[in-house]
Design a protein around this motif. Structure first.
Motif, PDB file in Angstrom:
ATOM      1  N   ASP A 192      18.555 -33.095   7.042  1.00 49.15           N
ATOM      2  CA  ASP A 192      19.507 -32.023   7.349  1.00 49.15           C
ATOM      3  C   ASP A 192      20.441 -32.437   8.483  1.00 49.15           C
ATOM      4  O   ASP A 192      21.624 -32.088   8.481  1.00 49.15           O
ATOM      5  CB  ASP A 192      18.749 -30.750   7.715  1.00 49.15           C
ATOM      6  CG  ASP A 192      17.925 -30.225   6.550  1.00 49.15           C
ATOM      7  OD1 ASP A 192      18.501 -29.592   5.657  1.00 49.15           O
ATOM      8  OD2 ASP A 192      16.709 -30.502   6.522  1.00 49.15           O
ATOM      9  N   HIS A 193      19.881 -33.166   9.437  1.00 48.11           N
ATOM     10  CA  HIS A 193      20.685 -33.673  10.552  1.00 48.11           C
ATOM     11  C   HIS A 193      20.088 -34.982  11.042  1.00 48.11           C
ATOM     12  O   HIS A 193      18.892 -35.240  10.877  1.00 48.11           O
ATOM     13  CB  HIS A 193      20.730 -32.666  11.713  1.00 48.11           C
ATOM     14  CG  HIS A 193      21.423 -31.388  11.382  1.00 48.11           C
ATOM     15  ND1 HIS A 193      22.792 -31.236  11.428  1.00 48.11           N
ATOM     16  CD2 HIS A 193      20.921 -30.189  10.976  1.00 48.11           C
ATOM     17  CE1 HIS A 193      23.116 -29.999  11.085  1.00 48.11           C
ATOM     18  NE2 HIS A 193      21.999 -29.349  10.796  1.00 48.11           N
ATOM     19  N   ALA A 203      11.059 -26.793  11.853  1.00 45.90           N
ATOM     20  CA  ALA A 203      11.767 -28.075  11.802  1.00 45.90           C
ATOM     21  C   ALA A 203      10.803 -29.225  12.017  1.00 45.90           C
ATOM     22  O   ALA A 203       9.925 -29.158  12.890  1.00 45.90           O
ATOM     23  CB  ALA A 203      12.877 -28.120  12.854  1.00 45.90           C
ATOM     24  N   ILE A 213      15.000 -33.198  10.764  1.00 47.02           N
ATOM     25  CA  ILE A 213      15.964 -33.857  11.648  1.00 47.02           C
ATOM     26  C   ILE A 213      15.444 -35.254  11.954  1.00 47.02           C
ATOM     27  O   ILE A 213      14.338 -35.420  12.472  1.00 47.02           O
ATOM     28  CB  ILE A 213      16.164 -33.071  12.952  1.00 47.02           C
ATOM     29  CG1 ILE A 213      16.713 -31.666  12.652  1.00 47.02           C
ATOM     30  CG2 ILE A 213      17.112 -33.819  13.893  1.00 47.02           C
ATOM     31  CD1 ILE A 213      16.873 -30.788  13.880  1.00 47.02           C
ATOM     32  N   LEU A 236      11.426 -35.246   2.098  1.00 46.62           N
ATOM     33  CA  LEU A 236      12.801 -35.094   1.595  1.00 46.62           C
ATOM     34  C   LEU A 236      12.926 -35.535   0.146  1.00 46.62           C
ATOM     35  O   LEU A 236      13.808 -35.062  -0.567  1.00 46.62           O
ATOM     36  CB  LEU A 236      13.759 -35.906   2.469  1.00 46.62           C
ATOM     37  CG  LEU A 236      13.996 -35.358   3.882  1.00 46.62           C
ATOM     38  CD1 LEU A 236      14.713 -36.397   4.732  1.00 46.62           C
ATOM     39  CD2 LEU A 236      14.813 -34.064   3.830  1.00 46.62           C
ATOM     40  N   THR A 269      26.497 -35.170   9.096  1.00 44.37           N
ATOM     41  CA  THR A 269      25.204 -34.743   9.632  1.00 44.37           C
ATOM     42  C   THR A 269      24.780 -35.541  10.861  1.00 44.37           C
ATOM     43  O   THR A 269      23.762 -35.215  11.479  1.00 44.37           O
ATOM     44  CB  THR A 269      24.112 -34.892   8.562  1.00 44.37           C
ATOM     45  OG1 THR A 269      24.146 -36.235   8.038  1.00 44.37           O
ATOM     46  CG2 THR A 269      24.330 -33.897   7.423  1.00 44.37           C
ATOM     47  N   VAL A 278      19.793 -24.796  14.005  1.00 43.70           N
ATOM     48  CA  VAL A 278      19.312 -25.006  12.640  1.00 43.70           C
ATOM     49  C   VAL A 278      18.286 -23.949  12.260  1.00 43.70           C
ATOM     50  O   VAL A 278      18.337 -23.360  11.179  1.00 43.70           O
ATOM     51  CB  VAL A 278      18.713 -26.422  12.493  1.00 43.70           C
ATOM     52  CG1 VAL A 278      17.961 -26.552  11.181  1.00 43.70           C
ATOM     53  CG2 VAL A 278      19.804 -27.472  12.585  1.00 43.70           C
ATOM     54  N   ALA A 304      13.364 -27.561   7.911  1.00 40.20           N
ATOM     55  CA  ALA A 304      14.496 -28.430   8.198  1.00 40.20           C
ATOM     56  C   ALA A 304      13.962 -29.777   8.686  1.00 40.20           C
ATOM     57  O   ALA A 304      12.941 -29.833   9.374  1.00 40.20           O
ATOM     58  CB  ALA A 304      15.384 -27.811   9.267  1.00 40.20           C
ATOM     59  N   ALA A 332      13.100 -29.451  -2.804  1.00 36.93           N
ATOM     60  CA  ALA A 332      13.608 -28.832  -1.587  1.00 36.93           C
ATOM     61  C   ALA A 332      12.794 -27.591  -1.249  1.00 36.93           C
ATOM     62  O   ALA A 332      12.273 -27.434  -0.145  1.00 36.93           O
ATOM     63  CB  ALA A 332      15.086 -28.493  -1.739  1.00 36.93           C
ATOM     64  N   ARG A 385      18.451 -20.948   9.399  1.00 39.23           N
ATOM     65  CA  ARG A 385      17.448 -20.816   8.334  1.00 39.23           C
ATOM     66  C   ARG A 385      16.804 -19.433   8.354  1.00 39.23           C
ATOM     67  O   ARG A 385      16.461 -18.882   7.328  1.00 39.23           O
ATOM     68  CB  ARG A 385      16.404 -21.917   8.479  1.00 39.23           C
ATOM     69  CG  ARG A 385      16.949 -23.286   8.092  1.00 39.23           C
ATOM     70  CD  ARG A 385      15.840 -24.267   7.815  1.00 39.23           C
ATOM     71  NE  ARG A 385      16.376 -25.373   7.009  1.00 39.23           N
ATOM     72  CZ  ARG A 385      15.778 -25.877   5.946  1.00 39.23           C
ATOM     73  NH1 ARG A 385      14.631 -25.356   5.521  1.00 39.23           N
ATOM     74  NH2 ARG A 385      16.310 -26.850   5.263  1.00 39.23           N
TER      75      ARG A 385
END
Length: 452
Positions: free
Chosen positions: A212-213, A111, A136, A125, A232, A443, A134, A129, A447
């Motif tokens: 993602d969040h 992450a 955040i 981002l 999110t 998260v 991830a 992808a 994953r």
């Protein structure tokens, strides 16, 4: 245990709350690396995280931005804002992005946790992808996502209800994105094409929406309601909420963070004066925007000189004698003070409106007078007024008369303290970085299951 890469632009106001993030994640057993400027290596190491320096083309000395970016000298208003966003935050984006990729190649990253102006995460981002970590977004400033229910971020304008408000918001958003920040968007698109082959998929300030969040470091009571809020977004509470390491990193026990005290400082000889019966008014310009005490400290001292209150000033780490000249009888000064001990004795906080410091005061139910219109402060100040927890002076340079009038109003009207106490209850019930750590674990677990 997750492998986490914490990312921050090399400015103290951005790094400090992210230090709390790193400390909390380490305390929860996550493996944490921290990508930021070289001058913050000692502070990062103190959290237990592994320091990774930004490449030179993305690093600079934030103690003298005018020297690091001479083109900003003399720029004001929209021109100044555009320059800062483009040169201080957008231009380093490619090098930041490449540093994220290098860190991921060196060791697995589950992450990436980045503050909203770390544009390397935005570029991550914007690209394919694939198997990216991830992402955040850490909301260390008021929530900046555009909404039909709010004015564009940065203007410090409170919501207007109903259809008139939505029409106003639409018009202002179009003007802001197409005219005010149009040149910056073109620049952002060019960088994104260079890195990913495609332009930014949205307005550049909207990149957290693609994360993602979003871990927003406040409670719902201190953020504008949005009928179109993405699922999110997680309101986890301020960074000062959490475990011991988090508290130490943010100044909850009085370090150099948003709370503004020092854990090693002794209480001043005049400390008992706080219990002498006079209302206590604490005045601070924080630890960053405190070069010129004429912005707020001196106006507060002068305006309240004849009032039956005790004015307690902290200089945010500068020497006490930096506040030169004779001071009124009712003024006490210290470089730092432990906020967990000071704020329960405080009746009003006069501040320039840093996000962390304001919420630390709210945690203790202290109403506020705010005077700040730079960085995130315009938005913080607007939320103080909207929530009923204080008075927004709508300026960077207050007058003695305005400060005194606002303090007297708050002392004579219990509604401000009642509103602050209500939000304080919500803040004390929040978990802050502890909740973020749980989110990271969830998260990364999801994953891992997807990979299997």
């Amino acid at each position: 245990m997750a492998s986490v890469l914490v990312c921050s632009s090399p400015l103290v106001g951005h790094v400090t709350p992210m230090l709390a993030v790193a400390a909390g994640l380490v305390e929860h057993g996550h493996e944490v690396r921290f990508l930021t400027g070289k001058r913050f290596e000692r502070q990062v190491s103190g959290t237990g995280a592994l320091f990774i320096p930004l490449p030179p083309e993305a690093d600079f000395d934030d103690t003298s931005l005018d020297a690091a970016f001479p083109g900003r000298v003399g720029l004001k208003g929209p021109k100044g804002i555009r320059f800062d966003i483009q040169e201080i935050f957008m231009r380093p984006g490619k090098a930041q992005y490449q540093a994220i990729l290098a860190a991921s190649a060196d060791r697995r990253v589950d992450a990436v946790l980045a503050e909203s102006l770390f544009m390397g995460a935005a570029l991550l981002l914007a690209g394919p992808a694939g198997n990216r970590p991830a992402v955040i977004n850490c909301g260390i400033v008021p929530l900046s996502l555009a909404s039909r229910d709010t004015a564009p971020y940065g203007l410090g304008i409170e919501p207007m209800p109903g259809l008139p408000g939505r029409v106003r918001n639409w018009a202002m958003r179009a003007l802001t994105e197409k005219v005010v920040f149009g040149p910056v968007q073109k620049y952002a698109d060019a960088i994104s094409r260079d890195v990913t082959g495609s332009p930014f998929p949205s307005f550049f300030m909207e990149w957290p929406r693609a994360a993602d969040h979003i871990a927003q470091f406040t409670v719902t009571d201190f953020e504008y309601p949005r009928s179109d809020l993405p699922g999110t977004v997680h309101f986890v509470g301020p960074v000062s909420q959490g475990g011991k390491s988090t508290a130490d990193a943010t100044g909850r026990t009085g370090s150099t963070g948003s709370a503004g005290g020092s854990p090693d400082s002794e209480l001043p000889a005049w400390w008992a004066d706080l219990d002498a019966g006079r209302p206590v008014v604490h005045v601070t310009q924080g630890t960053v925007a405190n070069r010129d005490f004429d912005d707020l400290v001196r106006p507060a001292v002068e305006g309240l000189a004849q009032d039956d209150v005790l004015v307690v000033v902290t200089t945010g780490g500068r020497p006490v004698d930096a506040l030169t000249g004779p001071l009124p009888e009712n003024v006490r000064v210290a470089s730092y003070l432990p906020y967990d001990e000071l704020l329960p004795k405080t009746d009003v906080l006069v501040t320039n409106g840093g996000y962390g410091g304001v919420q630390f005061a709210l945690r203790h139910g202290v109403p506020l007078v705010v005077a700040g219109q730079t960085e995130e402060k315009a938005e913080v100040s607007a939320r103080v007024a909207w929530s009923g927890t204080g008075i927004n002076l709508r300026t960077n340079r207050a007058t003695p008369e305005a400060v005194a009038k606002a303090v007297r109003t708050i002392l004579s009207n219990s509604s401000y303290r009642e509103a602050s106490s209500r939000i304080g209850t919500a803040i004390r019930a929040s978990r802050g970085v502890d909740e973020l750590a749980d989110l990271v674990a969830s998260v990364c677990s999801d994953r891992s299951l997807e990979r299997e």
